[in-house]
Scaffold this active site. Structure first.
Site, PDB file in Angstrom:
ATOM      1  N   LYS A 286      -6.251  29.163   7.945  1.00 21.92           N
ATOM      2  CA  LYS A 286      -7.117  28.142   8.577  1.00 21.92           C
ATOM      3  C   LYS A 286      -6.292  26.923   8.978  1.00 21.92           C
ATOM      4  CE  LYS A 286      -9.589  25.162   5.907  1.00 21.92           C
ATOM      5  NZ  LYS A 286      -9.382  23.740   6.253  1.00 21.92           N
ATOM      6  N   ASN A 287      -5.412  26.470   8.081  1.00 24.97           N
ATOM      7  CA  ASN A 287      -4.718  25.202   8.329  1.00 24.97           C
ATOM      8  C   ASN A 287      -3.531  25.325   9.264  1.00 24.97           C
ATOM      9  OD1 ASN A 287      -6.661  24.008   6.832  1.00 24.97           O
ATOM     10  ND2 ASN A 287      -5.445  23.849   4.965  1.00 24.97           N
TER      11      ASN A 287
ATOM     12  N   ARG B 139     -12.619  17.774  10.221  1.00 29.02           N
ATOM     13  CA  ARG B 139     -11.568  16.762  10.060  1.00 29.02           C
ATOM     14  C   ARG B 139     -10.370  17.089  10.952  1.00 29.02           C
ATOM     15  NH1 ARG B 139      -9.444  12.708   7.795  1.00 29.02           N
ATOM     16  NH2 ARG B 139      -7.194  12.701   7.433  1.00 29.02           N
TER      17      ARG B 139
ATOM     18  N   CYS C 267     -14.159  13.210   3.533  1.00 33.38           N
ATOM     19  CA  CYS C 267     -15.125  14.126   2.934  1.00 33.38           C
ATOM     20  C   CYS C 267     -15.057  13.859   1.429  1.00 33.38           C
ATOM     21  CB  CYS C 267     -14.803  15.569   3.257  1.00 33.38           C
ATOM     22  SG  CYS C 267     -13.294  16.110   2.546  1.00 33.38           S
TER      23      CYS C 267
ATOM     24  N   ARG D 200      -9.290   9.937   3.110  1.00 27.82           N
ATOM     25  CA  ARG D 200      -8.660  10.633   4.242  1.00 27.82           C
ATOM     26  C   ARG D 200      -8.251   9.674   5.363  1.00 27.82           C
ATOM     27  NH1 ARG D 200     -10.305  16.040   3.642  1.00 27.82           N
ATOM     28  NH2 ARG D 200      -8.336  16.618   4.575  1.00 27.82           N
ATOM     29  N   PRO D 201      -7.380   8.720   5.102  1.00 26.51           N
ATOM     30  CA  PRO D 201      -6.958   7.757   6.147  1.00 26.51           C
ATOM     31  C   PRO D 201      -6.145   8.430   7.240  1.00 26.51           C
ATOM     32  CG  PRO D 201      -5.569   7.559   4.215  1.00 26.51           C
ATOM     33  CD  PRO D 201      -6.645   8.538   3.849  1.00 26.51           C
TER      34      PRO D 201
ATOM     35  N   ASP E 288      -3.707   6.317   8.974  1.00 27.46           N
ATOM     36  CA  ASP E 288      -2.724   5.267   9.322  1.00 27.46           C
ATOM     37  C   ASP E 288      -1.366   5.845   9.720  1.00 27.46           C
ATOM     38  OD1 ASP E 288      -2.797   5.976   6.485  1.00 27.46           O
ATOM     39  OD2 ASP E 288      -1.132   4.599   6.266  1.00 27.46           O
TER      40      ASP E 288
ATOM     41  N   ASP F   3      -5.067  22.436  -2.693  1.00 28.96           N
ATOM     42  CA  ASP F   3      -6.236  23.237  -2.301  1.00 28.96           C
ATOM     43  C   ASP F   3      -6.565  24.321  -3.315  1.00 28.96           C
ATOM     44  OD1 ASP F   3      -5.553  23.155   1.282  1.00 28.96           O
ATOM     45  OD2 ASP F   3      -6.357  21.675  -0.105  1.00 28.96           O
TER      46      ASP F   3
ATOM     47  N   ILE G 230      -2.558  14.432  -5.024  1.00 33.95           N
ATOM     48  CA  ILE G 230      -2.624  14.295  -3.562  1.00 33.95           C
ATOM     49  C   ILE G 230      -3.865  13.518  -3.120  1.00 33.95           C
ATOM     50  CG2 ILE G 230      -2.616  15.543  -1.358  1.00 33.95           C
ATOM     51  CD1 ILE G 230      -0.073  16.017  -2.990  1.00 33.95           C
TER      52      ILE G 230
ATOM     53  N   ARG H 195     -16.767  27.434   6.008  1.00 30.08           N
ATOM     54  CA  ARG H 195     -15.782  26.751   6.867  1.00 30.08           C
ATOM     55  C   ARG H 195     -14.400  27.388   6.742  1.00 30.08           C
ATOM     56  NH1 ARG H 195     -14.750  21.085   5.402  1.00 30.08           N
ATOM     57  NH2 ARG H 195     -13.088  21.578   6.874  1.00 30.08           N
TER      58      ARG H 195
HETATM   59  C1  EPZ Z   1      -4.357  18.993   5.166  1.00 27.74           C
HETATM   60  O1  EPZ Z   1      -5.193  17.856   5.133  1.00 27.74           O
HETATM   61  C2  EPZ Z   1      -5.278  20.173   4.914  1.00 27.74           C
HETATM   62  N1  EPZ Z   1      -6.287  20.230   5.970  1.00 27.74           N
HETATM   63  C3  EPZ Z   1      -5.949  20.018   3.561  1.00 27.74           C
HETATM   64  O2  EPZ Z   1      -6.713  21.204   3.334  1.00 27.74           O
HETATM   65  C4  EPZ Z   1      -4.881  19.923   2.479  1.00 27.74           C
HETATM   66  O3  EPZ Z   1      -5.504  19.685   1.234  1.00 27.74           O
HETATM   67  C5  EPZ Z   1      -3.923  18.773   2.804  1.00 27.74           C
HETATM   68  O4  EPZ Z   1      -3.369  18.952   4.126  1.00 27.74           O
HETATM   69  C6  EPZ Z   1      -2.752  18.709   1.819  1.00 27.74           C
HETATM   70  O5  EPZ Z   1      -2.061  19.933   1.834  1.00 27.74           O
HETATM   71  C7  EPZ Z   1      -5.938  20.778   7.147  1.00 27.74           C
HETATM   72  O6  EPZ Z   1      -4.809  21.204   7.344  1.00 27.74           O
HETATM   73  C8  EPZ Z   1      -7.025  20.860   8.199  1.00 27.74           C
HETATM   74  P1  EPZ Z   1      -2.522  15.086   4.240  1.00 27.74           P
HETATM   75  P2  EPZ Z   1      -4.612  16.430   5.632  1.00 27.74           P
HETATM   76  O7  EPZ Z   1      -2.416  14.228   5.437  1.00 27.74           O
HETATM   77  O8  EPZ Z   1      -3.639  16.652   6.729  1.00 27.74           O
HETATM   78  C9  EPZ Z   1      -2.615  10.681   2.589  1.00 27.74           C
HETATM   79  C10 EPZ Z   1      -8.618  22.475   2.898  1.00 27.74           C
HETATM   80  O9  EPZ Z   1      -9.343  22.590   1.907  1.00 27.74           O
HETATM   81  N2  EPZ Z   1      -2.573  10.236   3.994  1.00 27.74           N
HETATM   82  O10 EPZ Z   1      -1.390  16.009   3.912  1.00 27.74           O
HETATM   83  O11 EPZ Z   1      -5.750  15.509   5.873  1.00 27.74           O
HETATM   84  C11 EPZ Z   1      -3.933  11.346   2.226  1.00 27.74           C
HETATM   85  O12 EPZ Z   1      -4.900  10.379   1.869  1.00 27.74           O
HETATM   86  C12 EPZ Z   1      -8.145  21.096   3.295  1.00 27.74           C
HETATM   87  O13 EPZ Z   1      -8.227  23.416   3.635  1.00 27.74           O
HETATM   88  C13 EPZ Z   1      -2.387   8.880   4.261  1.00 27.74           C
HETATM   89  O14 EPZ Z   1      -2.264   8.050   3.354  1.00 27.74           O
HETATM   90  O15 EPZ Z   1      -3.853  15.967   4.326  1.00 27.74           O
HETATM   91  C14 EPZ Z   1      -3.536  12.207   1.062  1.00 27.74           C
HETATM   92  O16 EPZ Z   1      -3.536  11.408  -0.104  1.00 27.74           O
HETATM   93  C15 EPZ Z   1      -8.637  20.009   2.337  1.00 27.74           C
HETATM   94  N3  EPZ Z   1      -2.336   8.471   5.560  1.00 27.74           N
HETATM   95  C16 EPZ Z   1      -2.100  12.621   1.387  1.00 27.74           C
HETATM   96  O17 EPZ Z   1      -1.659  11.727   2.404  1.00 27.74           O
HETATM   97  C17 EPZ Z   1      -2.448   9.360   6.601  1.00 27.74           C
HETATM   98  O18 EPZ Z   1      -2.362   8.918   7.773  1.00 27.74           O
HETATM   99  C18 EPZ Z   1      -1.956  14.030   1.921  1.00 27.74           C
HETATM  100  O19 EPZ Z   1      -2.880  14.173   2.985  1.00 27.74           O
HETATM  101  C19 EPZ Z   1      -2.644  10.731   6.310  1.00 27.74           C
HETATM  102  C20 EPZ Z   1      -2.699  11.146   4.999  1.00 27.74           C
END
Ligand code: EPZ
Length: 424
Positions: free
Chosen positions: A22-23, A94, A118, A123-124, A126, A311, A333, A403
């Protein structure tokens, strides 16, 4: 709305074939926008998120032909970036944030509703925005909308303060068409990051270092179409591995990439579960056996790949509810990824949460109950708990599970589970 009725206590036995990741599928479908012509994408998982994303792209003008199960031809040439993506289109998805990088890279303009958070955290975005601005885009956020525009994108050195899968991929998408070289430091190394980079390179991009923490992208004026097959889903595979262990059964999981599963294999073996890898005519499989095993408590800490995947934290916790001893689970995370705990406690689990740490005191057994999924992987955890529990459970809010898990009831039934989908 619908729910599952599950009669637990039956060991899962047999084999299951894993679908596309999916990802990886979501960013790859979006990345096709960057091509000046049609792309064929194969091994797509049959899940709601893929359907929703395809619908969003079609609303923007893309032509999508369903060639066969899991295979589409996507023609992005008629996409109109001004057909902004509204909140109701993206609020449930998302991953629609990838439209920012793809549309900016292809058209120099993107307008995307800021996708909601969610129930696993704020989920920022920035770092996504920091990356787009570093490439020369003007990015504004107002009234839940993100608008980005750039006369021309210019390569830059971008350091990610936090390892972010989404930001790494989004910046890669925009940088593919930026002038000159972009370096992303402290990049995410997940298998799906590598898969997106491989897809882009098949389209004629020049990306090196994906899978390490430094990715170098040389921008190209144009990218062309290609045919590409998505990698198997690491998280779906891990979920079935944990379900086999948790029900004391023996399951062979097929169509996997063993290196992607090392963290989960190691953790299950540490708990006393037998995990063996093999391959027949070039197809890898992994067999997980929890037969006659009383799993030992283990400690789990989530980290970016190749660490233990966040995950799988929730499914793993369901497994640990009846392990022998106390397990400490640390979620590094996301700040709010323990919403499944209250549901597991309703089944008799004994779990204490303080901040980002949950301590699971193993009990003899857990019992069926009406339980409610709050997000995709919490839903997977509750399915596993219901499969291992004594008695009947009703798992509600399964729209979250639809999903990200294709044909879940069908695959589990084939493994001997007593599971029925009931429309509310
Ligand atoms: C991806 O989410 C996946 N979703 C998530 O899977 C997965 O848990 C996550 O990566 C971590 O592996 C998809 O690929 C669609 P991140 P993502 O940016 O990209 C912080 C599932 O169940 N962060 O790696 O949103 C954030 O808050 C889903 O399949 C910032 O601070 O995750 C988190 O603490 C759930 N600023 C950390 O980074 C930003 O601009 C990791 O988030 C972006 C993220």
């Amino acid at each position: 709305m619908a729910h599952y009725v599950i009669n637990g206590g039956k060991p899962l036995e047999g084999s299951v074939v894993i679908g596309g990741a999916k990802n990886a599928a979501l960013p790859i479908i979006t990345a096709a926008i960057l091509a000046g012509e049609k792309c064929r994408i194969e091994n797509l998982p049959e899940i709601e998120d893929v359907k929703i994303l395809c619908m969003i792209l079609e609303k923007m003008g893309a032509k999508i032909e369903h060639v066969s199960d899991g295979c589409i031809d996507l023609d992005p040439t008629c996409i109109d970036p001004d057909k902004g993506v509204t909140f109701d289109m993206v609020s449930s998805l998302r991953a629609s944030y990838y439209l920012l990088g793809a549309l900016l890279g292809r058209y120099g303009y993107a307008q995307v509703a800021q996708p909601g958070g969610c129930s696993i955290g704020q989920r920022p975005m920035d770092l996504h925005i920091k990356g787009m601005r570093a490439l020369g885009a003007e990015v504004n956020m107002s009234r839940g909308k993100i608008t980005a525009k750039a006369e021309n994108l210019v390569g830059a050195d971008i350091y990610l303060d936090v390892v972010s899968v989404g930001a790494t991929i989004n910046i890669m998408l925009a940088a593919c068409r930026a002038e000159g070289q972009t370096i992303i430091s402290n990049a995410a190394k997940e298998p799906h990051v590598v898969d997106v980079a491989n897809f882009l390179n098949m389209m004629g991009a020049s990306i090196k270092g994906a899978g390490t923490n430094v990715i170098r992208i040389k921008g190209k004026k144009n990218l062309h179409g290609c045919t590409y097959a998505i990698i198997p889903d690491q998280i779906e595979a891990g979920t079935y591995m944990i379900a086999a262990a948790a029900t004391g059964g023996e399951v062979t999981i097929r169509n996997i990439i063993p290196t992607h599963l090392e963290a989960i294999s190691a953790k299950l073996m540490e708990s006393g579960i037998r995990v063996t890898e093999g391959d027949d005519d070039n197809e890898f499989f992994i067999t997980v056996s929890g037969r006659n095993a009383k799993p030992r408590a283990v400690n789990v800490r989530t980290f970016p790949y190749p660490g233990f995947p966040t995950d799988l934290q929730q499914p793993m916790m369901a497994f640990l509810t009846t392990a022998d001893g106390n397990s400490v689970v640390v979620e590094n995370i996301f700040e709010d990824r323990f919403n499944h705990v209250v549901e597991l406690e309703r089944m008799g689990a004994n779990i204490t949460v303080i901040g980002k740490t949950a301590t699971v005191s193993g009990t003899e057994r857990i019992y069926g109950a009406p339980i409610y999924a709050s997000d995709l992987r919490a839903g997977a955890a509750l399915i596993i708990a219901a499969l291992m529990a004594e008695g009947e459970s009703e798992v509600h809010n399964i729209k979250f599970i639809d999903r990200g898990y294709e044909r879940l009831a069908e695959k589990l039934t084939a493994l001997g589970a007593d599971i029925k989908r009931v429309e509310d």
